[in-house]
Design an enzyme around this catalytic site. Structure first.
Site, PDB file in Angstrom:
ATOM      1  N   GLY A 116       0.755  -1.248   0.065  1.00 30.32           N
ATOM      2  CA  GLY A 116      -0.230  -0.010  -0.159  1.00 30.32           C
ATOM      3  C   GLY A 116       0.974   1.302  -0.056  1.00 30.32           C
ATOM      4  CB  CYS A 158       5.381  -3.715  -0.150  1.00 31.68           C
ATOM      5  SG  CYS A 158       6.094  -2.148  -0.345  1.00 31.68           S
ATOM      6  CE1 TYR A 159       1.250   1.179   5.468  1.00 27.59           C
ATOM      7  CE2 TYR A 159      -0.388  -0.942   5.535  1.00 27.59           C
ATOM      8  CZ  TYR A 159       0.186   0.400   6.247  1.00 27.59           C
ATOM      9  OH  TYR A 159      -0.565   1.031   7.075  1.00 27.59           O
ATOM     10  CG  HIS A 197       5.673  -5.216  -4.746  1.00 29.49           C
ATOM     11  ND1 HIS A 197       4.345  -5.169  -4.058  1.00 29.49           N
ATOM     12  CD2 HIS A 197       6.206  -4.284  -4.220  1.00 29.49           C
ATOM     13  CE1 HIS A 197       4.205  -4.179  -3.585  1.00 29.49           C
ATOM     14  NE2 HIS A 197       5.289  -3.433  -3.525  1.00 29.49           N
ATOM     15  CD  GLU A 208       2.934  -8.288  -5.439  1.00 29.46           C
ATOM     16  OE1 GLU A 208       3.397  -9.113  -4.794  1.00 29.46           O
ATOM     17  OE2 GLU A 208       2.582  -7.178  -5.232  1.00 29.46           O
ATOM     18  N   GLY A 227     -24.741 -13.209 -25.790  1.00 33.45           N
ATOM     19  CA  GLY A 227     -23.999 -13.751 -26.961  1.00 33.45           C
ATOM     20  C   GLY A 227     -22.475 -13.489 -26.431  1.00 33.45           C
ATOM     21  N   GLY A 228     -22.310 -12.768 -25.303  1.00 31.35           N
ATOM     22  CA  GLY A 228     -20.790 -12.823 -24.775  1.00 31.35           C
ATOM     23  C   GLY A 228     -20.404 -13.904 -23.869  1.00 31.35           C
ATOM     24  CG  ASP A 263     -18.196 -12.252 -18.824  1.00 32.68           C
ATOM     25  OD1 ASP A 263     -17.421 -12.758 -18.996  1.00 32.68           O
ATOM     26  OD2 ASP A 263     -18.227 -10.921 -18.486  1.00 32.68           O
ATOM     27  CB  SER A 264     -24.582 -13.669 -20.488  1.00 34.47           C
ATOM     28  OG  SER A 264     -24.238 -13.613 -21.923  1.00 34.47           O
ATOM     29  CB  SER A 265     -22.067 -17.779 -23.094  1.00 26.77           C
ATOM     30  OG  SER A 265     -22.353 -17.036 -24.206  1.00 26.77           O
ATOM     31  CE  LYS A 322     -14.299 -11.017 -20.626  1.00 25.18           C
ATOM     32  NZ  LYS A 322     -15.417 -10.706 -20.561  1.00 25.18           N
TER      33      LYS A 322
END
Ligand code: XMP
Length: 516
Positions: free
Chosen positions: A57, A84-85, A174, A176, A229-230, A232-234, A372
């Site tokens: 942070g 880190c922080y 870091h 990551e 049709g995208g 996510d919804s599929s 995603k």
């Protein structure tokens, strides 16, 4: 959240890379979740974490208004990693001291490991020169009692620490980020070595547990889902259908603003390969009527959004009592990100334009825990076709916001043809999956050209292609000239009504990805 077998809870103190920690851990097939540092101890305990990470942070731990997590975390008997922080906070809370560094350390640094067990198990010891990435203006000046140094760097004598008796470790760098070459190994050593996690969080196990959750929640009630049709919804539809079968009805509203073939393949898939019930509403002329003579982008968006809700509501109403709406909210939409010295906003959730409130629907959001790329993996696991999984994002208002000015059947026809050529060439050249989005925009002006021996006065098509990670920022894609050349030649030759093609070289910000 449901309690996962093994899980690592990350407390966020406002670092830009906190999300990356969760992703890196999930890549190791261990579930991980991010929460604000203000998470109460009771809630934390309820999650039964296998390990806790205090992330980075921008604040200084010694400031009066520094974000400080509950000190009793160290009494839970759970391994803790400070980054880190988070490392500095651990030192301060355990009795050490942190001060402003005389020399700040930003960017690449060389780490010299002096203890090769714990976090650094299996790594080369002193004199070692491991590339790590640092970003700090403060440094640990006095190590807390019980801790010993495990690595140093040029400017950080205490670049990594471990407690001699308790499972507490800290790193100033870091792990990551990709520039920390040993980063994945460090995180692996934490989650598998110190926290004893098992790599059991796979998409297969995710499907099993989520399907059980959806079954339990929906009971025998009806669920609807807006299929766009995208991807996510599929994926949501496939998942909910697996859980409750015919209790789910999907509604696909064809607003006449889709690109050629954009949704047909998904609909075909659901109809041919699954038993999913899809109501396919043809509302093309309704939307065109609503848009007639409307050139203002916001007004277009409003009318399209309103029309969608109206039609969806009508169709849903015909189904009788519906209790739930399933939708594809993703993890980045629900993380409460900590903004230091500002308010801690919760990012606004995507929802289907206010439907849940209007129709008093409760939500089922099976993708809430996923990024995603994980949704894509899930889609593949569920058997969705690759072309649906790797489809580029497409905005809800569709081509309506890619036609500047009036949206008419004729202009839609021109744009669709140009758009197919862009996609076709992007796919053939292997660029389609390399970019975030690539598409054509129809401009509201005409320019002079010459074709054959005659003068023309016709439309201009703009090509937009951007690289992005999350659509919040984007840069124009550096597509090869010959690819751009082919796209331009084909559009001018093949699309009647277009005599000029331009390439959009603006980044976001200050531009946006879509033109309206
Ligand atoms: P902008 O144009 O804001 O777009 O840079 C960012 C991303 O969001 C998509 N987009 C939308 N998606 N409904 C959607 O579902 C919308 O109204 C909408 N407007 C923009 C855009 O395609 C890009 O991926």
């Amino acid at each position: 959240m449901s309690v996962h077998n093994d899980n690592i809870i990350i407390l966020d103190f406002g670092s830009q890379t906190t999300q990356l920690i969760a992703r890196r851990i999930r890549e190791q097939k261990v579930y991980s979740e991010i929460h604000p540092y203000t998470l109460s101890l009771d809630k934390l305990k309820g999650m039964e974490p296998s390990g806790i990470i205090l992330a980075g942070g921008p604040a200084s731990v010694y400031d009066d208004d520094a974000p400080i997590s509950d000190q009793s975390i160290f009494e839970l008997g759970v391994p803790v990693l400070g980054i880190c922080y988070g490392a500095q906070l651990m030192m301060q809370q355990m009795g050490g001291r942190v001060e402003q560094a005389k020399k700040r350390e930003f960017g690449k640094a060389e780490l010299n490991i002096t203890y090769t067990a714990g976090l650094f198990a299996g790594m080369e010891t002193a004199p070692s020169r491991h590339q790590v990435w640092m970003s700090h203006g403060d440094r640990i000046e006095e190590v807390a009692p019980g801790f010993v140094v495990t690595a140093d760097s040029n400017h950080s004598p205490y670049a990594a620490l471990r407690h001699e008796e308790k499972p507490f470790v800290a790193v100033q760098f870091h792990p990551e980020v990709a520039h920390t070459l040993i980063g994945t190994d460090v995180l692996r050593n934490f989650i598998f070595g110190l926290c004893n996690c098992e790599p059991t969080w796979t998409m297969h196990s995710f499907i099993e547990s989520t399907v059980a959750d959806i079954k339990a929640k929906a009971g025998s009630d009806k669920v609807i889902c807006a299929l766009s049709g995208g991807v996510d919804s599929s994926v949501v539809a496939a998942m909910v259908h697996r859980a409750i079968g015919d209790q789910l009805t999907c509604i696909y509203v064809n607003n006449g603003l889709m690109r050629t073939g954009e949704s047909e393949s998904v609909l075909r898939f659901f109809r041919e390969k699954t038993d999913l019930q899809v109501i396919d509403v043809h509302a093309e002329s309704y939307f065109l009527d609503q848009l007639a003579g409307i050139a203002d982008p916001e007004e277009k968006r409003k009318r399209i959004g309103y029309g969608f809700i109206k039609i969806f509501e009508e169709e849903a109403g015909k189904l009788g009592e519906v209790k739930y709406l399933a939708q594809g909210t993703l993890y980045p939409d629900v993380i409460e990100s900590v903004v230091f010295r500002g308010k801690a906003p919760i990012k606004s959730h995507h929802n289907v334009g206010g439907l849940p409130e209007r129709m008093k629907l409760e939500l089922i959001e099976p993708l809430r825990e996923l990024f995603k790329d994980e949704v894509r993996e899930l889609g593949l696991e569920l058997g969705l076709p690759e072309e649906a999984i790797y489809r580029q994002p497409f905005p809800g208002p569709g081509l309506g916001i890619r036609i500047m000015g009036d949206v008419t059947e004729e202009r839609l026809h021109i744009l669709r043809q140009a758009d197919v050529i862009v996609l076709d060439e992007m796919k053939h050249s292997g660029w389609y999956r390399k970019v975030w989005q690539s598409f054509a925009v129809l401009l509201p002006i005409q320019t002079v050209g010459v074709m054959g021996d005659g003068r023309t006065y016709e439309n201009v098509i703009a090509i937009r292609s951007v690289d992005s990670r999350d659509a919040m920022t984007a840069d124009w894609s550096q597509l090869p000239y010959d690819l751009l050349g082919r796209i331009s030649t084909r559009i001018v030759n093949e699309v009647r009504g277009v005599n000029r093609v331009v390439y959009d070289i603006s980044s976001k910000p200050p531009s946006t990805i879509e033109w309206e």
